[in-house]
Design a protein around this motif. Structure first.
Motif, short mmCIF file in Angstrom:
data_model
loop_
_atom_site.label_atom_id
_atom_site.label_comp_id
_atom_site.label_asym_id
_atom_site.label_seq_id
_atom_site.Cartn_x
_atom_site.Cartn_y
_atom_site.Cartn_z
N ALA A 7 -6.05 3.18 2.88
CA ALA A 7 -4.90 2.43 3.40
C ALA A 7 -4.26 3.08 4.63
O ALA A 7 -4.06 2.43 5.65
CB ALA A 7 -3.87 2.24 2.30
N GLU A 28 0.83 -1.21 0.00
CA GLU A 28 0.00 0.00 0.00
C GLU A 28 0.87 1.26 0.00
O GLU A 28 0.58 2.21 -0.71
CB GLU A 28 -0.93 0.01 1.22
CG GLU A 28 -2.02 -1.05 1.17
CD GLU A 28 -3.02 -0.84 0.04
OE1 GLU A 28 -3.23 0.31 -0.38
OE2 GLU A 28 -3.57 -1.84 -0.44
N ASN A 80 1.33 4.11 -2.96
CA ASN A 80 1.12 5.55 -2.72
C ASN A 80 2.31 6.37 -3.21
O ASN A 80 2.14 7.42 -3.82
CB ASN A 80 0.89 5.82 -1.24
CG ASN A 80 -0.53 5.46 -0.79
OD1 ASN A 80 -1.42 5.27 -1.60
ND2 ASN A 80 -0.71 5.37 0.52
MG MG Z 1 -3.26 4.17 -1.39
#
Ligand code: MG
Ligand code: ADP
Length: 326
Positions: free
Chosen positions: A91, A22, A26
């Motif tokens: 997340a 995650e 990002n």
């Molecule tokens: Mg994310």
């Protein structure tokens, strides 16, 4: 909100590698070209991801951390029995609800970096000045410290780290334009410079997939009717090491029945039933021709023109394999 976050976390955060996934996604979304992934004790103790991406502005730090609204479930004990609620892209909030998370960031337009961390049951966010170059660091300490039921499912540090390493491998094979550094318990495990030309890419493939694969692999590079297939594949007899199997659809790693079938069919009699083909392949096609979100966690994909894609892959690979034999 803490509770709703923890529920979401049950879906998205299965183990340290899912946190890394995650966070790295990002970073890549933020346009990062340099990533440091610094792990302690398989990620159970610490996961630090530092990127040189666009950063998060001071007044958006809080928002990034807490997004969930309260849920119907009212106690933490209920929570530990729920495993299958849907998860929708929250997340950071989820991860911070099951760990001690610190977010430090500086966008290019801001003079100083700021740091945010959420504490306690009500996830009060504290924001203070910090030192950090342009980009973002996210530190996740003591994963699952407050969810014993989850913590119980963690394997040994070694096993958890091997999941992280495998993930980094997969990602590094999909983004040659990004430089990757993976550290475990203070020791550099992988250091991959940006690979801009074919030569450097070949080197990265050798570093990640083994020398044998890189030596014997031949390049696939076929375009047809808006689709392209490129990458490397090996004729089975040439490579005795464990099979290397990476397949990407529009940049995303997939394990897809249709593609696997097409690959096996292309090899045909070159492959004895007990043999596994080795390949690193990238299929590129019009995004409107494919649903990648059929099941994100399972890496499944649905092609609108399944037959066409299948036959394209078969003939592209047969072509490459026949050149190999010649
Ligand atoms: Mg994310
Ligand atoms: P999502 O990725 O689905 O938006 P996340 O919880 O993963 O949700 O992230 C929340 C938000 O925090 C992102 O939308 C993004 O604006 C910001 N963010 C998170 N990580 C980074 C990062 N490494 N660099 C820049 N922004 C980030």
């Amino acid at each position: 909100p803490q509770l709703a976050n923890q529920i979401a976390a049950g879906e998205v955060v299965e183990r340290p590698a899912s946190v890394v996934k995650e966070l790295v996604e990002n970073s890549l979304d933020a346009g990062a070209t340099e990533l440091l992934i610094d792990i302690e004790k398989g990620g159970c103790k610490k996961i630090l991801i530092r990127d040189n991406g666009s950063g998060i502005a001071r007044d958006e730090l809080q928002l990034a951390l807490c997004r969930h609204a309260t849920s119907k479930i009212s106690t933490l004990d209920d929570l530990e029995q729920i495993v299958s609620l849907g998860f929708r892209g929250e997340a950071l909030a989820s991860i911070s609800s099951v760990s001690r998370l610190t977010l430090t960031s500086k966008p290019a337009h801001q003079d100083n970096a700021w740091q945010a961390s959420a504490e306690g049951r009500d996830m009060q966010v504290e924001i203070k000045p910090a030192a950090h170059p342009v980009g973002t660091s996210i530190e996740v300490v003591d994963l699952f410290f407050n969810t014993p039921a989850r913590r119980k499912f963690l394997r040994s540090d070694k096993t958890e780290f091997s999941h992280i390493d495998e993930l980094v491998k997969r990602l590094a094979l999909s983004r040659f334009d990004v430089s990757w550094t993976l550290v475990h318990n203070g020791q550099p495990v992988r250091q991959l410079r940006q690979a801009t030309d074919t030569d450097q890419q070949q080197k990265r493939v050798a570093a990640l997939c083994g020398k044998a694969f890189a030596q014997h692999a031949s390049r696939v590079n076929v375009d047809y009717d808006g689709m392209s297939l490129h990458g490397w594949l090996v004729q089975p007899a040439a490579c005795s090491e464990q099979a290397v199997q990476y397949c990407y659809v529009n940049g995303r790693m997939m394990r897809d029945k249709l593609l696997n079938h097409a690959i096996r069919q292309a090899y045909g009699h070159l492959l004895r039933p007990e043999q596994q083909p080795s390949f690193v392949l990238y299929l590129q096609l019009d995004p409107r021709q494919v649903d990648v979100n059929v099941h994100p966690a399972k890496h499944e994909v649905r092609f609108h023109q399944a037959r066409l894609v299948h036959d394209f892959v078969v003939s592209a690979l047969q072509n490459a394999l026949s050149q190999l034999q010649a």
